[in-house]
Design a protein around this motif. Structure first.
Motif, PDB file in Angstrom:
ATOM      1  N   LYS A  68      23.797 -25.190  48.957  1.00 17.28           N
ATOM      2  CA  LYS A  68      22.459 -24.696  48.613  1.00 17.28           C
ATOM      3  C   LYS A  68      22.048 -25.110  47.207  1.00 17.28           C
ATOM      4  O   LYS A  68      20.863 -25.272  46.910  1.00 17.28           O
ATOM      5  N   MET A  69      23.006 -25.318  46.325  1.00 16.70           N
ATOM      6  CA  MET A  69      22.710 -25.741  44.955  1.00 16.70           C
ATOM      7  C   MET A  69      22.000 -27.086  44.899  1.00 16.70           C
ATOM      8  O   MET A  69      21.383 -27.436  43.889  1.00 16.70           O
ATOM      9  N   LEU A  70      22.084 -27.857  45.987  1.00 17.71           N
ATOM     10  CA  LEU A  70      21.455 -29.176  46.000  1.00 17.71           C
ATOM     11  C   LEU A  70      19.952 -29.106  46.200  1.00 17.71           C
ATOM     12  O   LEU A  70      19.258 -30.105  46.016  1.00 17.71           O
ATOM     13  N   GLN A  71      19.444 -27.939  46.587  1.00 17.92           N
ATOM     14  CA  GLN A  71      18.006 -27.799  46.808  1.00 17.92           C
ATOM     15  C   GLN A  71      17.231 -27.934  45.498  1.00 17.92           C
ATOM     16  O   GLN A  71      17.708 -27.560  44.426  1.00 17.92           O
ATOM     17  N   ALA A  72      16.017 -28.446  45.597  1.00 18.94           N
ATOM     18  CA  ALA A  72      15.123 -28.547  44.442  1.00 18.94           C
ATOM     19  C   ALA A  72      14.858 -27.166  43.867  1.00 18.94           C
ATOM     20  O   ALA A  72      14.805 -26.168  44.605  1.00 18.94           O
ATOM     21  N   THR A  73      14.686 -27.102  42.557  1.00 26.50           N
ATOM     22  CA  THR A  73      14.396 -25.830  41.891  1.00 26.50           C
ATOM     23  C   THR A  73      13.021 -25.811  41.231  1.00 26.50           C
ATOM     24  O   THR A  73      12.445 -24.749  41.036  1.00 26.50           O
ATOM     25  N   SER A  74      12.460 -26.969  40.913  1.00 25.23           N
ATOM     26  CA  SER A  74      11.135 -26.989  40.284  1.00 25.23           C
ATOM     27  C   SER A  74      10.037 -26.662  41.286  1.00 25.23           C
ATOM     28  O   SER A  74       8.937 -26.277  40.920  1.00 25.23           O
ATOM     29  N   HIS A  75      10.358 -26.827  42.567  1.00 22.92           N
ATOM     30  CA  HIS A  75       9.469 -26.429  43.654  1.00 22.92           C
ATOM     31  C   HIS A  75      10.338 -26.168  44.871  1.00 22.92           C
ATOM     32  O   HIS A  75      11.453 -26.692  44.961  1.00 22.92           O
TER      33      HIS A  75
END
Length: 504
Positions: A68-75
């Motif tokens: 899950k850490m691989l998901q984008a965080t800015s959007h």
């Protein structure tokens, strides 16, 4: 339309692209379209003549569990439901979906995370996976599993494996290379890719496995033949240059075919390959690239089975680089390139079909609204394309780019004057007025671009695009404005003392 002189150059004997898929590549590691806009784009791609999508999700895929850490965080990444909706819309338009999952090189979006940095081949290279670690192989396998599971009915997948920089320079690789005579970096590369592909074949026997070809180009036939890749993978030869070397590329096809790699793909480009920070593509440049690929296809050896061509549309050169041309400004180029493949040349009929599909009068995005009284383009995102073209032209203008170097600034507001705050107020006020007016024009365009962009993209994309492409150009103008303010405060009396005449 393109100028007549350009059209003449395209009137050559050529055949349309041979049997095989024409894939539109969507690079989602930057400026991911909102899902509603993406659905409209997929419908447009089908109407333009595409047969499939090559989807490079990167951090927009909804990885779960430990990934899950691989998901984008800015959007937010696309949800599972949105990933399925992309496939549903594509399927309804007759388009095949082929996901692309990097498994060796260009793994920046994975290896940038501190908890995973121990899986890098060398510390300073975020993109290359250490091929010796079991943890790294399990990571790749889990990424592939989650992507395949969320693509029911999948028939092909792309495993990347391009530009595996600094391979062989890590400590484990150095020990492996020195562990026995004759070991090479080529064998190191082939060993990892073969293990990945064999694992995939065991898990999903029906899947076609595609990979980029650049790491294979320097290998001889014997090395390729002995690698075990034959029958496992389908190399995708990529070259985005308008001056693509046809003879050398045909020779590559022959070498791969003779090495047991007979099922092959091509990869061209419709945007995102001119320069890392380009904002507006040249249709002519990309059409010329496709004309060269048509020559390659027409000269390919009989035993080489071309499966199709991917028209790449890069959004970043890699995960850490700036945003290049957004999709809306690249659509006239895409339409033109697809029609070039369909007709075998970029003849007047190909141009007419491209412009008709987009509701424009020109295949060059910079000229879409150039004719007085011409109707506004009607393709999805056309308004943003127009605004980006207008703003980019303003940002590239001599007046703005060289404002600090004009005669008045250099003559009356030099670093010498600024340091001593000793200026001619009359001329400095004129400089300030000009700079303020220019700033106002730019900011009006910027706000229009931002407003339109957030309709099609996440707000973070609009913010990033402005910070990367606008603010560096505006910084010198800001410095001039600040200097005029400081110097005028020093030189103009705001609370003047009574004059001698007033005191009498």
């Amino acid at each position: 339309m393109l100028a007549t002189s350009h059209c003449t150059a395209f009137r050559m004997e050529a055949s349309p692209w041979p049997k095989g898929k024409k894939l539109v590549h969507l690079d989602l590691k930057g400026a991911p379209p909102r899902i509603e806009y993406l659905h409209k784009l997929i419908e447009l791609f089908a109407s333009l003549g595409a047969d499939g999508l090559l989807l490079e999700y990167e951090d927009m895929f909804p990885y779960e569990g430990k990934l899950k850490m691989l998901q984008a965080t800015s959007h937010p990444p696309y949800s599972r439901e949105e990933i399925l909706s992309i496939q549903d819309v594509a399927r309804s338009q007759g388009l095949e979906v082929i996901p692309l999952v990097q498994t060796f090189g260009h793994m920046e979006f994975v290896l940038k995370h501190r908890s995973l940095c121990g899986l890098r081949e060398v510390d300073r290279c975020l993109g290359t996976l250490n091929p010796h670690l079991e943890e790294g192989r399990r990571l790749v396998e889990e990424m592939l599993r989650q992507v395949v599971d969320l693509h029911p009915g999948l028939s092909s997948i792309h495993i990347g494996a391009d530009e595996v920089y600094l391979l062989g320079e890590g400590a484990e690789s150095q020990r492996w290379l020195g562990g026995a005579p004759g070991r090479s970096v080529q064998q190191l590369f082939l060993g990892h890719v073969t293990r990945v592909a064999r694992g995939m074949r065991e898990a999903w026997p029906h899947l076609n496995i595609i990979m980029w070809d650049d790491m294979l180009r320097g290998m001889d036939q014997e090395t390729l033949r002995d690698s075990g890749l034959g029958g496992l993978v389908q190399p995708m030869l990529w070259d985005y240059s308008p001056a693509l070397d046809v003879e050398a590329t045909v020779s590559l096809l022959e070498k791969y075919q003779a090495s047991g790699l007979a099922h092959l793909w091509a990869a061209s480009s419709f945007k995102g390959s001119t320069c890392a920070h380009t904002c507006v593509p040249s249709t002519l440049r990309h059409v010329q690239n496709h004309l060269q690929w048509l020559k390659v296809a027409g000269s390919s050896p009989a035993g080489a089975h071309l499966q199709g061509i991917a028209l790449t549309g890069w959004q970043r050169y890699d995960h850490m680089s700036v945003l290049c041309e957004l999709l809306p400004v690249g659509l006239p180029s895409l339409a033109s390139c697809l029609q070039t493949l369909h007709h075998g040349r970029f003849c007047p009929d190909a141009q007419a079909r491209a412009t008709h599909s987009l509701g424009t009068h020109s295949v060059e995005v910079e000229a879409m609204t150039g004719s007085p009284g011409s109707e506004a383009p009607s393709f999805p995102g056309s308004r943003l394309a127009e605004l980006v073209v207008e703003l980019t032209a303003l940002l590239d203008s001599e007046e703005l780019r060289h404002f600090e170097n004009n005669m008045y600034v250099r003559g009356w507001l030099s670093p010498y004057h600024r340091q001593r705050r000793m200026v001619n107020p009359l001329i400095t006020q004129q400089i300030q007025d000009q700079a303020t007016a220019l700033q106002a024009v730019v900011m009006e365009k910027v706000e229009a671009v931002r407003e339109e962009m957030v309709r099609l993209y996440p707000a973070s994309t609009a913010q990033e695009w402005v910070e990367q492409h606008v603010e560096p150009v505006m910084a010198p103008l800001q410095r001039v404005l600040e200097a005029t303010r400081v110097c005028l405060v020093e030189m103009l009396p705001h609370n003047p003392s009574p004059s001698l005449m007033d005191s009498q």
